[in-house]
Design a protein around this motif. Sequence first.
Motif, PDB file in Angstrom:
ATOM      1  N   UNK A  60     -26.510   9.612 -16.465  1.00  0.00           N
ATOM      2  CA  UNK A  60     -26.523   8.186 -16.153  1.00  0.00           C
ATOM      3  C   UNK A  60     -26.204   7.853 -14.702  1.00  0.00           C
ATOM      4  N   UNK A  61     -25.440   8.718 -14.026  1.00  0.00           N
ATOM      5  CA  UNK A  61     -24.871   8.342 -12.730  1.00  0.00           C
ATOM      6  C   UNK A  61     -25.190   9.329 -11.614  1.00  0.00           C
ATOM      7  N   UNK A  62     -25.262   8.800 -10.418  1.00  0.00           N
ATOM      8  CA  UNK A  62     -25.235   9.600  -9.202  1.00  0.00           C
ATOM      9  C   UNK A  62     -23.778   9.769  -8.822  1.00  0.00           C
ATOM     10  N   UNK A  63     -23.362  10.998  -8.542  1.00  0.00           N
ATOM     11  CA  UNK A  63     -21.956  11.278  -8.253  1.00  0.00           C
ATOM     12  C   UNK A  63     -21.748  11.524  -6.763  1.00  0.00           C
ATOM     13  N   UNK A  87     -21.799  -0.288 -14.053  1.00  0.00           N
ATOM     14  CA  UNK A  87     -22.765   0.079 -13.005  1.00  0.00           C
ATOM     15  C   UNK A  87     -22.155   1.037 -11.998  1.00  0.00           C
ATOM     16  N   UNK A  88     -20.822   0.974 -11.874  1.00  0.00           N
ATOM     17  CA  UNK A  88     -20.140   1.821 -10.894  1.00  0.00           C
ATOM     18  C   UNK A  88     -18.775   2.211 -11.456  1.00  0.00           C
ATOM     19  N   UNK A 147     -11.187   9.549  -5.683  1.00  0.00           N
ATOM     20  CA  UNK A 147     -11.725  10.891  -5.478  1.00  0.00           C
ATOM     21  C   UNK A 147     -13.239  10.936  -5.588  1.00  0.00           C
ATOM     22  N   UNK A 148     -13.738  10.227  -6.613  1.00  0.00           N
ATOM     23  CA  UNK A 148     -15.161  10.302  -6.946  1.00  0.00           C
ATOM     24  C   UNK A 148     -15.696   8.887  -7.220  1.00  0.00           C
ATOM     25  N   UNK A 149     -16.907   8.630  -6.776  1.00  0.00           N
ATOM     26  CA  UNK A 149     -17.589   7.377  -7.074  1.00  0.00           C
ATOM     27  C   UNK A 149     -18.857   7.711  -7.839  1.00  0.00           C
ATOM     28  N   UNK A 150     -19.047   7.068  -8.986  1.00  0.00           N
ATOM     29  CA  UNK A 150     -20.226   7.265  -9.806  1.00  0.00           C
ATOM     30  C   UNK A 150     -21.052   5.981  -9.802  1.00  0.00           C
TER      31      UNK A 150
END
Length: 314
Positions: A9-12, A296-297, A308-311
């Motif tokens: 579902x997500x770009x990491x 969405x995010x 640390x991480x954004x999806x």
Amino acid sequence: MKNSIQEALYLSFQRQQWSKLRKSVPLTLSQEELEDLRGMNEKLSLDEVTDIYLPLSRLLNLIVGAKQQRGMIVNKFLEQNSSQSPYIISIAGSVAVGKSTTARILQTLLQRWPEHPKVDLVTTDGFLYPLADLKRKGLLQRKGFPESYDMKMLVDFISAVKAGETKVLAPIYSHVTYDRCHDKNQVIEQPDILILEGLNVLQTGLDSPVDIRRPFVSDFVDFSIYVDAEESLLKNWYQQRFLQFRKGAFSDPNSFFHHYAGLSDEEANTISANIWDTINGPNLKLNIQPTRERANLILKKGQNHLMDIVLLRK
């Protein structure tokens, strides 16, 4: 399983990757202003704003601009005047994860873009049933669970704002009295952007054990954000915040929790751990965390409240 769903579902983005998406967006926030915006135990620096929030504000500014442009095209096609419907951003996540700080920082950054949009911020705490009603319904120990909110009142509010009504009132919540303020309201007057922050703003009819054919808050949201962290960190942050409240808000004689003001550190840690284990933790597992992959995010925090991480949803 969770990782495979997120990968689909997500770009990491790791922190350094995400920070590069800031491009040339200037930092419009001072350290002094940041101190006023951050929550308890959150030692946020301007580096956090630069690396995480500036790229996010750039993304949101582009998305809002695209939606407004689309609206103008549709209005031109229909030969009608433009509507005053705001762009609605929701921010969800656990107790003590820092949703309010995220909301305040985004509000400040978005309203400082060259277009100077009007950005309002509303928390769903004000839509909790009054304390007397919670006691009468036997819901005091389930405060924060979906059933403790006046959902009709909340949906009526968000639908009126979305419809472009000129003046809509939102109830205000007092963390001192632990109750809705009966004589105070926040006035929302046709903002360009409304940020709605709360535990359950990502819930839909899928979360109900019975078929409910009514609108949910999530039906009116244009962009949703989930602030995430491991439960062990969340529990620790909650306990730290409880200790801070004991020295601050709890010391007010008018505070609902004034009886906690004289607790020792050991007693405060024991009580706050029990509150987490019996109320906040179960609510997180049952109602809040299952809605995460609808966002969405996702902003994933590690130690010290640092992202640390954004999806980003594909």
